[in-house]
Motif scaffolding. Structure first.
Motif, mmCIF file in Angstrom:
data_model
loop_
_atom_site.group_PDB
_atom_site.id
_atom_site.type_symbol
_atom_site.label_atom_id
_atom_site.label_comp_id
_atom_site.label_asym_id
_atom_site.label_seq_id
_atom_site.Cartn_x
_atom_site.Cartn_y
_atom_site.Cartn_z
ATOM 1 N N ALA B 82 32.471 51.637 56.268
ATOM 2 C CA ALA B 82 31.958 51.532 55.130
ATOM 3 C C ALA B 82 31.450 50.277 54.544
ATOM 4 O O ALA B 82 30.324 50.016 53.921
ATOM 5 N N ALA B 85 28.301 49.391 55.974
ATOM 6 C CA ALA B 85 27.215 50.287 55.427
ATOM 7 C C ALA B 85 26.548 49.342 54.403
ATOM 8 O O ALA B 85 25.416 49.312 53.940
ATOM 9 N N ALA B 86 27.605 48.987 53.410
ATOM 10 C CA ALA B 86 27.362 48.305 52.063
ATOM 11 C C ALA B 86 26.831 46.939 52.416
ATOM 12 O O ALA B 86 25.565 46.594 51.805
ATOM 13 N N LYS B 112 37.862 52.641 40.204
ATOM 14 C CA LYS B 112 37.135 53.556 39.981
ATOM 15 C C LYS B 112 38.113 54.751 40.138
ATOM 16 O O LYS B 112 38.780 55.141 41.155
ATOM 17 N N VAL B 134 21.416 48.553 43.248
ATOM 18 C CA VAL B 134 22.107 49.140 44.174
ATOM 19 C C VAL B 134 23.376 48.838 43.939
ATOM 20 O O VAL B 134 23.954 47.800 43.924
ATOM 21 N N THR B 135 24.347 49.937 43.907
ATOM 22 C CA THR B 135 25.680 49.603 43.712
ATOM 23 C C THR B 135 26.531 50.503 44.786
ATOM 24 O O THR B 135 26.366 51.623 44.974
ATOM 25 N N HIS B 136 27.484 49.622 45.629
ATOM 26 C CA HIS B 136 28.401 50.484 46.428
ATOM 27 C C HIS B 136 29.627 50.213 45.880
ATOM 28 O O HIS B 136 30.187 48.887 45.760
ATOM 29 N N ASP B 137 30.402 51.215 46.241
ATOM 30 C CA ASP B 137 31.867 51.011 45.879
ATOM 31 C C ASP B 137 32.579 51.484 47.115
ATOM 32 O O ASP B 137 32.439 52.804 47.499
ATOM 33 N N VAL B 138 33.208 50.468 47.496
ATOM 34 C CA VAL B 138 33.883 50.825 48.837
ATOM 35 C C VAL B 138 35.483 50.754 48.593
ATOM 36 O O VAL B 138 36.021 50.020 48.053
ATOM 37 N N LEU B 139 36.028 52.062 49.011
ATOM 38 C CA LEU B 139 37.461 52.206 48.637
ATOM 39 C C LEU B 139 38.423 51.201 49.550
ATOM 40 O O LEU B 139 38.047 51.015 50.517
#
Lengths: 493, 294
Positions: B82, B85-86, B112, B134-139
């Motif tokens: 992840a 990917a970000a 989040k 673009v916003t990526h939220d990576v846990l």
């Protein structure tokens, strides 16, 4: 049918085939007097792809006179359209045309469909002469001629979704490159199983995309992504209301983008509301590409109030109708393509008020539920239902019954022996719902498919209210034998 | 707990992640006020390889702010795929000409749906200058201080030798050829600039030898010691070919790499990031020896 494709046109033909192969395994070829159409549907029946080539696309095109015989002639004769249909595995045709040496050395390609006639052709072949064949003849440099014969099976006739003609329709146009730039920011898992779904929010001046987190891999997805871009990125941007929120899977969409990109054509996307399918037109010279992808209700997004509030209005303007029980979310399996027998398909067209673009397009749906065309399992019909399809359903059922474990050829004999009409619709239903073993004749695969579909449908009904499919799903009875054609008239009023 | 930073050298961050991504599905990132540590210490990963790294904040981030009760350190476990990917999305403009031009990448710790995420806010412009966000939220799982305290680098004896490896890309081409032949790779070197990489099976023996490599002297003391040693003595360590190949994934980021052999114990590889004069960080790979490999 005979069609000759020049080397320059063959490239775009192959590109279309590549796209079709990414939509579905089975390629359906329909030849009309003035056009040739190739279509494919994905296995979930939630995405449909069709390329229509005008006569002018080919350097030579004629459909030839349809033979009048028991198995083929009468059905066609009735509605007075000459069509030739066949179905084959897309990758078989693709592997012939996409071959490296073919791309370099072919000067022209001749496609011809030889219909199964029961004798006067194919005597030199081992194959059953009842089968139709697609003959691909590649005329290469230095006088090399390569001929491939591909068996055509009788298509599980599918009614293509017709393009609705409604004022409540958003229309946006965008080039494939711009779309690709947007989508490349979204993490794509590799592998055949991955099929990400994106939620698109079309606002007045901005378009937002985000990953759909309630997809099957819930909890597994470690990343969620959101992208916002100015609506100016779209070449045309017409909304009837905003925001419009739709969600759909990307696998087939990506195939469409790849095709549009390879042809440097732009995508014309039409969508109406959150649960109507997405229609994409990609038009080139003498080529029309139509792509229909089922959308689903994005999780967490309330069903727009507008959906109900504009209903009365929309009822006047279009045949499509949503029931108030719409709120249930369609799943991935939302069908946009309905299965009917080839015969009915053409007759639908005759009755359809819609000016669908293809004779095989299905009219916009008449009823809300997936099973509404099945008289037995859905006893109460919406009053708005046209009675015609029901009647025909019932007429067709007996034909289907004795054949559920027989091959096409055997079935044919049965029919000709007049056994086709035994059995009641109840028996049929029972038969279809049984998960019985089937003899593995190759043409019966289609039946198996329809069996399982039937079961699936029933399960869905158990879930609760009929799901609100925009387009009617006509399941289960999809008769797969073209031989019914010979019998159809018996039951006509 | 507060954490935010602008990612300046996104390609460096991306490549570091790429270098370790294949090793473990999840790895640990520890942010301290001065350094970023990427740690792969999972016992179960391929052949027990561990990575401990230390990257200077300045070499990747700007405008770096960190605050926490645990000595201003934040340690989190993150999915490598992840994160990759970000970062791939953030560094897209460097890979494709038509992609959006990235103007700013902000990385911050956010919440989040009650879960901690590492958020990447990317602002950029399209080729015609329209704004894109673009916003990526990576846990991420933020680790508790006592969990962090348990993290420890593997203990190794004093290495028998240090040797500067040839460019990893070249080494990789060779090891890739060896990989189908044997699961165990012999890594031999001496203090006189000689390195041998070889495999040996019942049917084949393949050996590649480099000469005149450098044997860096870490400090004066060591230099004195070495004067007494036999410089030509070869030290051998057998490692899993697959693990070694995974280490070689770091060729994307490496400028120079020093290998240390602890005979019959492990192979330690220091992958330096950035210029030799201004080292931005170092990735340390520990590849355990396969003792019964002979």
């Amino acid at each position: 049918m005979q069609a000759t494709i020049h080397a320059s046109a063959l490239k775009s033909f192959t590109k279309a085939l590549t796209c079709l192969a990414r939509y579905g395994d089975e390629l359906t070829i329909c030849a009309y007097p003035d056009s040739l159409s190739l279509s494919a549907t994905n296995s979930a029946k939630s995405a449909f792809c069709r390329f229509k080539y005008e006569k002018e696309f080919f350097s030579r095109y004629n459909i030839g006179k349809p033979r009048r015989n028991i198995s083929d002639g009468e059905g066609e004769g009735l509605e007075e359209t000459q069509t030739i249909k066949g179905q084959l595995l897309a990758k078989n045709l693709l592997s012939i045309l996409k071959h490296r040496t073919v791309e370099r050395s072919v000067e022209r390609c001749e496609l011809s469909i030889v219909e199964g006639t029961g004798g006067d052709e194919g005597s030199d072949e081992e194959i059953d002469s009842l089968e139709s064949k697609l003959i691909v003849k590649l005329l290469c440099k230095h006088g090399v001629v390569k001929t491939h014969r591909l068996l055509l099976s009788i298509p599980i006739a599918l009614l293509a979704p017709g393009v609705p003609d409604t004022p409540n329709q958003a229309r946006v146009n965008i080039g494939p490159g711009a779309l690709r730039n947007m989508l490349e920011h979204f993490p794509m898992q590799k592998g055949a199983k991955a099929d990400p779904q994106l939620i698109w929010t079309f606002n007045e001046s901005e378009v937002g995309l985000k990953t759909c987190e309630s997809s099957m891999d819930k909890g597994k997805s470690q990343i969620s992504t959101e992208l916002n871009i100015s609506a100016e990125e779209f070449d045309a941007y017409e909304l009837y209301t905003s925001p419009i929120i739709i969600a759909f899977h990307l696998r087939e969409f990506n195939a469409t983008i790849a095709y549009a990109e390879s042809m440097t054509l732009s995508l014309d996307m039409c969508f109406t509301d959150t649960i109507a399918p997405l229609y994409i037109d990609v038009e080139g010279d003498c080529t029309q590409g139509l792509f229909v992808i089922a959308t689903s209700q994005p999780p967490g997004v309330p069903v727009p109030i507008s959906q109900n509030s504009y209903r009365p209005m929309s009822n006047k303007k279009r045949d499509r109708e949503e029931t108030p029980t719409d709120l249930q979310r369609p799943k991935r399996g939302m069908k946009i393509v309905q299965r009917v027998d080839a015969d009915a398909a053409s007759r639908y067209t005759a009755q359809s008020r819609q000016s669908s673009r293809m004779p095989d397009s299905m009219p916009p749906p008449l009823s809300p539920g997936p099973g509404s065309f099945r008289p037995l399992s859905v006893p109460v019909h919406q009053p708005s239902l046209s009675p015609v399809p029901n009647k025909r359903r019932e007429q067709q059922e007996p034909l289907f019954l004795p054949s559920s474990q027989l091959s096409i050829a055997e079935n044919n004999f049965l029919k000709e022996a007049g056994l086709g009409d035994i059995g009641t619709a109840e028996e049929l239903n029972a038969l279809l719902e049984e998960d019985g073993e089937e003899v593995d004749f190759s043409p019966s695969q289609a039946q198996r498919a329809s069996d399982s579909k039937q079961i699936k449908d029933d399960e869905m009904k158990v879930d609760g209210a009929p799901e609100s499919f925009e387009l009617v799903e006509e399941t289960g009875f999809g008769p797969t034998q073209a031989t019914q054609k010979g019998f159809q008239p018996l039951f006509n009023d | 707990m507060r954490f935010r930073a602008a990612v300046e050298a996104v390609s460096v961050f991306y490549k570091i992640t790429q270098a370790v991504e294949k090793l473990q599905k999840r790895f640990i990132i520890k942010f301290t006020p001065e350094n970023m540590h990427i740690i792969c210490n999972h016992e179960a990963n391929e052949g027990g390889t561990q990575v401990w790294s230390q990257i200077k904040i300045d070499s990747i981030f700007a405008d770096y702010r960190i605050q926490s009760n645990a000595d201003n350190q934040i340690t989190m476990a993150i999915s490598s795929e992840a994160l990759l990917a970000a970062l791939r999305s953030a560094s897209a403009s460097s890979t494709s000409a038509t992609a959006y031009q990235v103007e700013e990448i902000l990385m911050k710790l956010a919440k989040k749906n009650d879960r901690a995420v590492l958020r990447f806010d990317i602002t950029g412009t399209t080729s015609v200058g329209r704004r894109v966000k673009v916003t990526h939220d990576v846990l991420v799982d933020v680790m508790k201080p006592h969990e962090v305290a348990k993290l420890a680098e593997p203990l190794c004896p004093d290495p028998d030798l240090h040797i500067l490896l040839p460019p990893l890309q070249k080494l990789r081409t060779i090891v890739e050829r060896l990989r189908p032949m044997s699961d165990i790779l012999a890594f031999r070197a001496n203090n006189n600039g000689k390195l041998q990489v070889s495999i040996s099976t019942e049917t084949a023996r393949v050996q590649t030898e480099w000469k005149n490599l450098l044997n860096p002297k870490l400090n004066e003391e060591q230099a004195e010691e070495e004067g007494e040693k036999d410089l030509d003595k070869i030290f051998t360590v057998h490692v899993s070919t697959r693990s070694f190949l995974k280490f070689l994934n770091s060729h994307v980021i490496s400028t120079s790499t020093i290998a240390c052999v602890c005979q019959n114990h492990c192979l330690i590889l220091y992958v330096y990031i950035g210029d030799a004069t201004d080292v931005g960080g170092v990735l340390t790979f520990y590849i355990p020896a396969i003792i019964d490999g002979d």
